[in-house]
Scaffold this motif. Structure first.
Motif, PDB file in Angstrom:
ATOM      1  N   ARG A 123     -10.075   0.174  12.371  1.00 28.81           N
ATOM      2  CA  ARG A 123     -10.675   1.458  12.235  1.00 28.81           C
ATOM      3  C   ARG A 123     -10.365   2.073  13.559  1.00 28.81           C
ATOM      4  O   ARG A 123     -10.570   1.617  14.656  1.00 28.81           O
ATOM      5  CB  ARG A 123     -12.181   1.518  11.999  1.00 28.81           C
ATOM      6  N   ILE A 155      -7.984   4.657   9.531  1.00 31.57           N
ATOM      7  CA  ILE A 155      -7.821   3.143   9.368  1.00 31.57           C
ATOM      8  C   ILE A 155      -6.226   3.052   9.442  1.00 31.57           C
ATOM      9  O   ILE A 155      -5.407   3.591   8.577  1.00 31.57           O
ATOM     10  CB  ILE A 155      -8.470   2.877   8.093  1.00 31.57           C
ATOM     11  N   HIS A 160     -19.718  -1.350  -0.912  1.00 29.69           N
ATOM     12  CA  HIS A 160     -19.033  -2.311  -0.060  1.00 29.69           C
ATOM     13  C   HIS A 160     -19.804  -2.772   1.465  1.00 29.69           C
ATOM     14  O   HIS A 160     -20.543  -1.612   1.785  1.00 29.69           O
ATOM     15  CB  HIS A 160     -17.799  -1.813   0.139  1.00 29.69           C
ATOM     16  N   GLY A 182     -11.142  -5.994   3.009  1.00 26.73           N
ATOM     17  CA  GLY A 182     -11.250  -5.254   4.386  1.00 26.73           C
ATOM     18  C   GLY A 182     -10.363  -5.990   5.613  1.00 26.73           C
ATOM     19  O   GLY A 182     -10.114  -5.676   6.549  1.00 26.73           O
ATOM     20  N   GLU A 201      -9.874   1.557  -7.937  1.00 30.09           N
ATOM     21  CA  GLU A 201     -10.777   1.870  -7.121  1.00 30.09           C
ATOM     22  C   GLU A 201     -10.781   3.213  -6.504  1.00 30.09           C
ATOM     23  O   GLU A 201      -9.632   3.899  -6.274  1.00 30.09           O
ATOM     24  CB  GLU A 201     -10.917   0.812  -5.961  1.00 30.09           C
ATOM     25  N   GLN A 256      -7.275  -4.743   8.560  1.00 28.23           N
ATOM     26  CA  GLN A 256      -7.649  -3.016   8.914  1.00 28.23           C
ATOM     27  C   GLN A 256      -7.967  -3.225  10.034  1.00 28.23           C
ATOM     28  O   GLN A 256      -9.212  -3.777  10.755  1.00 28.23           O
ATOM     29  CB  GLN A 256      -8.378  -2.467   7.517  1.00 28.23           C
ATOM     30  N   ALA A 306      -6.535   8.472   6.572  1.00 27.47           N
ATOM     31  CA  ALA A 306      -7.566   9.240   7.101  1.00 27.47           C
ATOM     32  C   ALA A 306      -8.897   8.304   6.359  1.00 27.47           C
ATOM     33  O   ALA A 306      -8.750   7.856   5.275  1.00 27.47           O
ATOM     34  CB  ALA A 306      -7.502  10.564   6.401  1.00 27.47           C
ATOM     35  N   ARG A 344       0.933  -1.259  -0.139  1.00 26.48           N
ATOM     36  CA  ARG A 344      -0.045  -0.271  -0.028  1.00 26.48           C
ATOM     37  C   ARG A 344       0.762   1.311   0.056  1.00 26.48           C
ATOM     38  O   ARG A 344       0.497   2.472  -0.519  1.00 26.48           O
ATOM     39  CB  ARG A 344      -0.976  -0.002   1.041  1.00 26.48           C
TER      40      ARG A 344
HETATM   41  P1  AMP Z   1      -9.433  -1.487   0.554  1.00 25.11           P
HETATM   42  O1  AMP Z   1      -9.109  -3.003   1.002  1.00 25.11           O
HETATM   43  O2  AMP Z   1      -8.383  -0.739   0.985  1.00 25.11           O
HETATM   44  O3  AMP Z   1      -9.821  -1.609  -0.658  1.00 25.11           O
HETATM   45  O4  AMP Z   1     -10.748  -1.269   1.441  1.00 25.11           O
HETATM   46  C1  AMP Z   1     -11.988  -1.865   1.425  1.00 25.11           C
HETATM   47  C2  AMP Z   1     -13.362  -0.867   1.601  1.00 25.11           C
HETATM   48  O5  AMP Z   1     -13.082  -0.339   3.037  1.00 25.11           O
HETATM   49  C3  AMP Z   1     -13.062   0.223   0.735  1.00 25.11           C
HETATM   50  O6  AMP Z   1     -13.856  -0.188  -0.720  1.00 25.11           O
HETATM   51  C4  AMP Z   1     -14.005   1.220   1.596  1.00 25.11           C
HETATM   52  O7  AMP Z   1     -15.397   0.789   1.370  1.00 25.11           O
HETATM   53  C5  AMP Z   1     -13.605   0.974   2.911  1.00 25.11           C
HETATM   54  N1  AMP Z   1     -12.302   2.178   2.929  1.00 25.11           N
HETATM   55  C6  AMP Z   1     -10.757   1.600   2.742  1.00 25.11           C
HETATM   56  N2  AMP Z   1     -10.131   2.825   3.071  1.00 25.11           N
HETATM   57  C7  AMP Z   1     -10.906   3.987   3.250  1.00 25.11           C
HETATM   58  C8  AMP Z   1     -10.848   5.139   3.662  1.00 25.11           C
HETATM   59  N3  AMP Z   1      -9.565   5.653   3.501  1.00 25.11           N
HETATM   60  N4  AMP Z   1     -11.751   6.017   3.801  1.00 25.11           N
HETATM   61  C9  AMP Z   1     -13.180   5.474   3.825  1.00 25.11           C
HETATM   62  N5  AMP Z   1     -13.402   4.035   3.542  1.00 25.11           N
HETATM   63  C10 AMP Z   1     -12.365   3.334   3.343  1.00 25.11           C
END
Ligand code: AMP
Length: 365
Positions: free
Chosen positions: A152, A137, A205, A147, A248, A150, A175, A99
């Motif tokens: 929060r 996060i 999601h 997800g 995304e 991760q 953030a 990342r």
């Molecule tokens: P990711 O694995 O980073 O794609 O995260 C999975 C899902 O978590 C995303 O598609 C969003 O719905 C949510 N998410 C991830 N990062 C954020 C962020 N910085 N702010 C808000 N929602 C997030």
């Protein structure tokens, strides 16, 4: 005829194989499990992703090799590339697997990202909280998807718990973006450098896992599609990319923030099988095989619903025209993607009414 080797035999591999069969491209897959979804439709080599004998066998059986997931060991991709053409370039895996590298790349090519800070220790996390703020996060740099990996955070309390919860591995604190909605842009780039982009898709999601995609995303402000394509194109050029790439995005006001990229066909493009003139799977194969890309326009309004952890029987699903059920032949497990339904219609209202029925049924777990 081109023979394509696919590292990974999951549902994406399966749908690549099926697309190949329609245009005279034969595929062979490599997957550690003998009963992978793709093994039902194509010859499969059973072996670990770092098994050099199995990798050499795949290279020998193919004219070009590709991947259906981004956590293919980069050393394996490079090993393959010494023997056979490999697309997308292995370097794109390196960025997608980390990342921090990914965000650095997005920034380098002018794609905005959410504020973030790298975290390698509990002390880093405390400092990062001061910079990034809340809500935020904590995400592991590597091996997080759907997800996973991760945590929060809404306040500095419990930073020690959060650090332990991610396994005390290199991470980033990001953030939380108060986005209006989530979108994705999918494009294909051929060996000749020519590109084609699908219309922006709206994604919903739940628990970090893609639930539904709607194409085209409704009410896209003027210029947003062009901006997304411009960003994707810059990224593709930077990576000397060949194949389908998904990015995304978070839409916030009239701005797009990049969340992550997938150097492969993507779940938010499954609707293209029935809803676009050329599917993402066909265009990926066309791109890596040196064929001209097919048109990416819509053939109907489309929506896709994933079956997650539970697979409704056909009798519970609407059976009208325009409802297409895809099953991956996987064993049910919580959080696992087992299949999907794509609904297509020439009429947007009809689409949303059938979509509601499908979603209600799919949610009944
Ligand atoms: P990711 O694995 O980073 O794609 O995260 C999975 C899902 O978590 C995303 O598609 C969003 O719905 C949510 N998410 C991830 N990062 C954020 C962020 N910085 N702010 C808000 N929602 C997030």
């Amino acid at each position: 005829m081109t023979r394509v080797g696919i590292v990974g035999g999951g549902q994406l591999g399966m749908m690549l194989v099926e697309a190949g069969a329609r245009i005279g491209i034969e595929c062979v897959t490599l997957d550690p499990t003998p009963d992978s979804p793709a093994s039902r439709v194509a010859p499969a080599i059973v072996g670990a992703y770092d098994d050099r004998t199995a990798l050499a066998e795949l290279a020998a059986a193919a004219d070009v090799v590709t991947y259906e997931f981004e956590n293919v060991p980069v050393a394996s991709a490079r090993f393959l590339a010494e023997r056979v053409d490999v697309f997308p370039p292995p370097e794109s895996l390196e960025f997608a697997q980390d990342r921090l590298l990914e965000k650095t790349l997005f920034t380098e090519v002018g794609l905005a990202v959410a504020p973030y800070a790298p975290v390698s220790s509990k002390e880093d996390l405390d400092e990062a909280m001061d910079v990034v703020g809340f809500p935020s996060i904590l995400k592991t740099r590597r091996l997080g998807y759907d997800g996973k990996g991760q945590v929060r955070l809404t306040s500095p309390d419990g930073s020690g718990d959060a650090w332990r919860a991610v396994g005390e591995v290199p991470s980033i604190l990001e953030a939380r973006v108060p986005f209006d909605r989530e979108l994705s842009i999918l494009g294909a780039r051929g060996r000749d450098g020519l590109t084609a982009f699908y219309p922006l898709v709206e994604n919903v999601h739940r628990d970090g896992i893609l639930r539904t995609s709607t194409a085209p995303a409704g009410g896209v402000p003027t210029g947003l599609q062009a901006a997304a394509e411009r960003h994707a194109l810059t990224l593709m050029k930077r990576l000397a990319y060949v194949g389908v790439l998904a990015i995304e995005l978070f839409e916030t006001g009239d701005e797009l923030l990049a969340n992550e990229m997938a150097p492969r066909v993507h779940n938010s493009g499954h609707w293209t099988i029935e809803g676009a003139v050329t599917s993402q799977f066909e265009n990926h194969l066309r791109a890596i095989s040196g064929l001209e890309l097919g048109p990416t326009g819509l053939s109907a309004y489309s929506a896709m619903v994933n079956f997650i952890g539970w697979e409704p029987p056909d009798r519970l699903l609407p059976s009208g025209p325009g409802v297409h059920v895809h099953r991956y032949g996987k064993h049910a497990r919580p959080g696992r993607k087992l299949g999907h339904v794509t609904v297509v219609s020439d009429d947007r209202d009809t689409l949303f009414s059938v979509l509601q029925d499908v979603t209600r049924t799919a949610d009944k777990d």
